[in-house]
Design a protein around this motif. Structure first.
Motif, PDB file in Angstrom:
ATOM      1  N   LEU A 114      76.153   4.719  65.649  1.00 44.48           N
ATOM      2  CA  LEU A 114      75.018   4.228  65.456  1.00 44.48           C
ATOM      3  C   LEU A 114      74.005   5.134  65.493  1.00 44.48           C
ATOM      4  N   PRO A 115      72.787   5.012  64.660  1.00 42.70           N
ATOM      5  CA  PRO A 115      71.776   5.883  64.619  1.00 42.70           C
ATOM      6  C   PRO A 115      70.948   5.882  65.833  1.00 42.70           C
ATOM      7  N   PRO A 116      70.111   6.995  66.315  1.00 44.15           N
ATOM      8  CA  PRO A 116      69.496   6.886  67.678  1.00 44.15           C
ATOM      9  C   PRO A 116      68.352   5.814  67.492  1.00 44.15           C
ATOM     10  N   TRP A 117      68.013   5.462  68.670  1.00 37.75           N
ATOM     11  CA  TRP A 117      66.982   4.314  69.068  1.00 37.75           C
ATOM     12  C   TRP A 117      65.331   5.172  68.553  1.00 37.75           C
ATOM     13  N   PRO A 118      64.545   4.866  67.867  1.00 36.41           N
ATOM     14  CA  PRO A 118      63.292   5.365  67.453  1.00 36.41           C
ATOM     15  C   PRO A 118      62.499   5.229  69.008  1.00 36.41           C
ATOM     16  N   PRO A 119      62.472   6.671  69.424  1.00 38.25           N
ATOM     17  CA  PRO A 119      61.761   6.823  70.904  1.00 38.25           C
ATOM     18  C   PRO A 119      60.159   5.892  70.870  1.00 38.25           C
ATOM     19  N   ALA A 120      59.595   5.942  69.665  1.00 40.57           N
ATOM     20  CA  ALA A 120      58.119   5.751  69.508  1.00 40.57           C
ATOM     21  C   ALA A 120      57.973   4.113  69.563  1.00 40.57           C
ATOM     22  N   LEU A 121      59.177   3.472  69.106  1.00 42.26           N
ATOM     23  CA  LEU A 121      59.032   1.975  69.003  1.00 42.26           C
ATOM     24  C   LEU A 121      58.906   1.226  70.415  1.00 42.26           C
TER      25      LEU A 121
END
Length: 249
Positions: A73-80
């Motif tokens: 899975l792609p990494p979770w966007p930290p800015a979200l």
């Protein structure tokens, strides 16, 4: 979830926070949910992002980072959702839990679910070949269970991995445990699920199938073919004798 009287604790002190988005263009609808829970038992905090019944990410509070359920899975966007905001939400959850528990003590019973366990192999097993057993534990509430394995009554710890708790639509949790095995004839694998503080356990068993060996199968087939040949020969002789009797008559 069932309720038991006498404890006077508010639903084991759990608080849920969920964000759900439904896609309604065509049935069935899909739901993307983010669920935060807090409780006195361990784990004291949990945060998971799910799509329908599948967990996509869980938040590692000690490491302050999102971790994917599957490595591809792609990494979770930290800015979200910044980790600092999630830590503040977790603190608020604990504060609310303590306040609500104090208000409801002696008024509401404790709510508990009876876990349901099932053991099955990842792929069709074969004796002497390595495979993985899965212990699926559903109807967990509160999310504080211990899952252990035994082989022929002896505890097994090597090759064991557990998943994090995944929230479900019926306000319970599901959890998986995996065991790497090389099954042999006569093995009995046991998955034991224990709720923290309970004296009872839920037990599920798995026994590897005992297929007929190739030599036994070949012998059985040869015997069946021979018996069928003898039967056909006797039938042919009977028909010949009957025909001769008819001719002499």
């Amino acid at each position: 979830m069932g309720a038991t009287g006498g404890s006077g604790v508010l639903a084991a002190g759990l608080l849920w926070v969920a964000l759900v988005a439904a896609v309604t263009e065509e049935p069935p609808a899909h739901a993307l949910a983010e669920v935060l829970f807090c409780q006195p038992a361990m784990p004291s905090l949990g945060l998971a992002l799910t799509f329908d019944a599948d967990q996509l990410f869980w938040f590692d509070f000690p490491g302050s980072r999102w971790t994917p359920r599957l490595p591809d899975l792609p990494p979770w966007p930290p800015a979200l959702e910044p980790p600092t905001q999630l830590l503040r939400d977790a603190t608020l959850c604990q504060d609310l839990r303590r306040a609500l528990t104090a208000l409801a003590a002696g008024m509401l019973p404790e709510s508990k679910g009876i876990p349901v366990a099932d053991v099955f192999p990842v792929q069709p097993p074969a004796l002497g070949e390595a495979t993985t057993l899965v212990c699926m534990v559903a109807n967990i509430f509160p999310p504080a269970v211990e899952i252990s394995w035994q082989l022929d009554g002896v505890p097994v710890t090597q090759g064991v991995t557990h998943t994090h708790y995944t929230p479900t639509a019926d306000l319970t949790f599901i959890r998986f445990s995996y065991l790497s095995v090389t099954p042999a004839a006569g093995d009995i694998y046991t998955c034991i699920v224990t709720h923290e503080g309970d004296n009872a356990s839920v037990v599920a068993y798995w026994v590897p199938p005992n297929p007929v060996t190739s030599e036994v199968l070949e012998t059985a087939l040869c015997g069946a073919a021979m018996a069928l040949g003898i039967l056909l020969a006797l039938l042919g002789i009977a028909m010949v004798l009957a025909a001769r009797r008819s001719a002499h008559g």
